[in-house]
Design an enzyme around this catalytic site. Structure first.
Site, PDB file in Angstrom:
ATOM      1  N   GLY A   1       0.831  -1.200   0.000  1.00  0.00           N
ATOM      2  CA  GLY A   1       0.000   0.000   0.000  1.00  0.00           C
ATOM      3  C   GLY A   1       0.866   1.250   0.000  1.00  0.00           C
TER       4      GLY A   1
ATOM      5  CG  ASP B   1      -0.382  -0.716   8.719  1.00  0.00           C
ATOM      6  OD1 ASP B   1      -1.256   0.167   8.702  1.00  0.00           O
ATOM      7  OD2 ASP B   1      -0.469  -1.778   8.084  1.00  0.00           O
TER       8      ASP B   1
ATOM      9  CD  GLU C   1      -7.564  -1.824   8.502  1.00  0.00           C
ATOM     10  OE1 GLU C   1      -8.416  -1.802   7.602  1.00  0.00           O
ATOM     11  OE2 GLU C   1      -6.333  -1.729   8.271  1.00  0.00           O
TER      12      GLU C   1
END
Lengths: 406, 406
Positions: free
Chosen positions: A13, A139, A241
């Protein structure tokens, strides 16, 4: 010095600053009169290299390479692809054919694993190479580095969004008195926790933060929300999430898997909104910024963008100094004034390890982070990146992927 | 000149610049040596005035009033509340008791209706007043004005987010190849349409835009997405939360109603994501920025923030000139170079009318907007607002709602 060409590629990503690392690689390589060859770009990461989709980055306009310092997305495209043993051999054959001796791979855990295996395959095939990993992930879950480029900008965006939507929440007195923001972070809660940077006053958002590092208990969550709501008249929740229940299973997982077998998550925020409405009879809203978290370059952290560039530059310096099989790391010298130095760690160590928030940085109630986290994260979001504007919008650059095709 | 005090209050959902209008009112009032009384703030709109929660805004620090020019949310708090006839009478009694002769109400359609009814109630009770509405809404759906303060900033945020997440989408080649962004706008698609401002190249996001002005047909939507996906390998869709089917019913409505009886919408984006995945077998993502759309002051349009201030200033000027029962409007003189002048319209005309996008500004396929829309919207998103930063975050001000309590 090992003679040959270099290639840089992006994986996983994107982040708001992943291109800044590529700019660091390309500009450092091209500025070095001793650089022993061309600097290529692999389009769509390892997948594009396997398919022979490679361009000579020196053929791009200089302004485009410079513009990568403020352009989001993966400028030379990215992929998620688990390389097979057969593909690793083909990759080394491609490197040999194009006389590529330097490989810079810009990505997260999985990408470092790929870079490591590629290096091993090259060693086994007797093709000497310098392979350097450049960390990247919103992250912030790469081990053996203080933090990862990409995290600071995403953290700044989340903290700003929580501050703004928190002010919005508290200022409308009559409805939707619970706001839930769902943040990215599959197994590590760094980005979710960054919402805490927003809070200045006791009654300000966020009030509750739920991380994947500790088990999520619905009853506790509902009691927490009700308590804050009874006290203030509103409640702002930030949730990862990737929260899991007491058995370690993802809450509200949708069932799909990505190329690496990771569960596809979505809908945690909406599920909690429904829970608050049905169980507490309080109207709630859910904000799911989604991919905006990793691409909001208009609000990138200058510290982060500069460090991403530095990581790219350092990767080239390490490789030209003869190092290989390493990932560039950041070592923190001091929090305030913030000071770092560049370090390194073997790819074999960092690959596939996930760094989570230390449990001592999470409060006993498992619904907020401690001052230790704030002290750690605060310096990473400072400064703004300025970019050319046109018609009221950021004028991002685009690499011409047909220019300089090999 | 009518002697007496003034009051300003905010109503409905906040915008990034609603406070700029309040700053315009307060600073203009206080700077006018002929202003015939104090300038009060009603906390939480009409509801707080009814409950006697009123402060003297001259008691706030000057830096706080100045800071409203860049602070999101409703600085003196807002409400959604349908005033009853009995409450209207009590409101006029409150005005009489506090010698309030000037009432500035900053809101959308419903709020203009409230302002109008309050004015009528004052006339009936023989309490002479100057009532001026100050337009505000990210939805841009107020009639008789070229546009509404609040829209430009939300439009800039949506267009920037679509550009950034669109670059993200196209640059990752292997998964989640459809992105859906759900934008605000109950019955008017202005904010959703603003996504089109983002597009520079044919293959860039957004590719498809679905508005509440034209019926949404699932089969057509799926065919549209599939066509774009087959051509480009990815597809970016922007959809209004308020799309309706061919019978005029909201698609995917959750069933709730707000204080004015409007349907509560949510989940359109997620529902379309599920539809794409189940019907086309293409992995999709949904971004739902939610309240960030109306509160992202860090990325406000300078044109919009300045016009919001001007609307507040003009409201005071109109009132002091003896005008009443009017809403401040913007009249466009030219698109390029952009030029406006201030106008006015009776509150009775604007109340409860919704201005939608002209059908001639929507393409024949009902999946995009025309160049007319772009020409209209482009000037509204220009310029950036600068604010003090602290620790990497915007240092927004907070009105002290306990200071200067009457």
């Amino acid at each position: 010095m090992l003679q040959g060409n270099a290639i840089v590629a992006q994986s996983g990503g994107p982040t708001a600053v992943i291109n800044s690392s590529v700019a660091g690689v390309v500009e450092t390589w091209l500025a070095n009169p001793d650089a022993p060859g061309n600097i290529y770009g692999g389009i769509s990461g390892i997948k594009g290299i396997l398919e022979g989709r490679i361009i000579d980055l020196a053929e791009q306009k200089r302004s485009v390479i410079e513009g990568l310092r403020y352009t989001p997305g993966a400028g030379i495209f990215s992929c998620r692809h688990k390389v097979t043993a057969a593909e690793q051999e083909r990759l080394v054959e491609t490197f040999r054919k194009l006389n590529i001796r330097y490989f810079f791979y810009n990505g997260g855990n999985d990408s470092m694993d790929t870079a490591n295996k590629t290096w091993q395959a090259a060693l086994a095939a007797d093709w000497e190479m310098r392979v350097i990993g450049i960390p990247k992930t919103v992250d912030n879950d790469l081990a053996f580095t203080d933090h990862c480029p990409g995290f600071g900008s995403a953290a700044k965006y989340i903290a700003t969004t929580v501050r703004e939507t928190g002010i919005d929440l508290e200022s409308v007195s009559t409805k939707n008195k619970v706001t839930i923001l769902e943040a990215m972070g599959r197994n590590a809660g760094w980005l979710t926790a960054a919402a805490a940077l927003s809070k200045r006053y006791e009654d300000e958002a966020p009030h509750l933060i739920y991380l994947p590092e500790t088990p999520f208990v619905k009853e506790k969550f509902l009691a927490d929300v009700e308590r804050v709501y009874r006290k203030l008249g509103y409640c702002y929740v930030v949730v990862s999430e990737g929260i899991t229940d007491e058995n370690g299973e993802y809450c509200f997982a949708t069932g799909g898997k990505d190329a690496f077998g990771h569960a596809q998550l979505s809908g945690v925020g909406v599920a909690l909104k429904d829970l608050v409405e049905s169980e507490l009879s309080i109207k709630a809203r859910c904000n799911t910024p989604g991919t905006a978290q990793r691409s909001a370059a208009h609000w990138a952290s200058k510290t982060d963008a500069d460090e991403a560039y530095l990581a790219g530059r350092t990767a080239v310096e390490y490789a030209l100094a003869g190092k290989s099989g390493l990932m560039v790391t950041f070592e923190r010298i001091a929090d305030e004034p913030y000071q770092i130095r560049m370090g390194q760690t073997p790819l074999s160590k960092v690959a596939n390890v996930e760094k989570k928030i230390p449990l001592t940085w999470i409060n006993e109630e498992h619904n907020y982070v401690t001052e230790d986290f704030i002290r750690y994260a605060r310096p990473l979001i400072t400064g703004e990146v300025h970019m050319p504007m046109k018609g009221g919008l950021p004028e991002y650059v685009r690499i011409d992927l047909n220019r300089g095709r090999l």
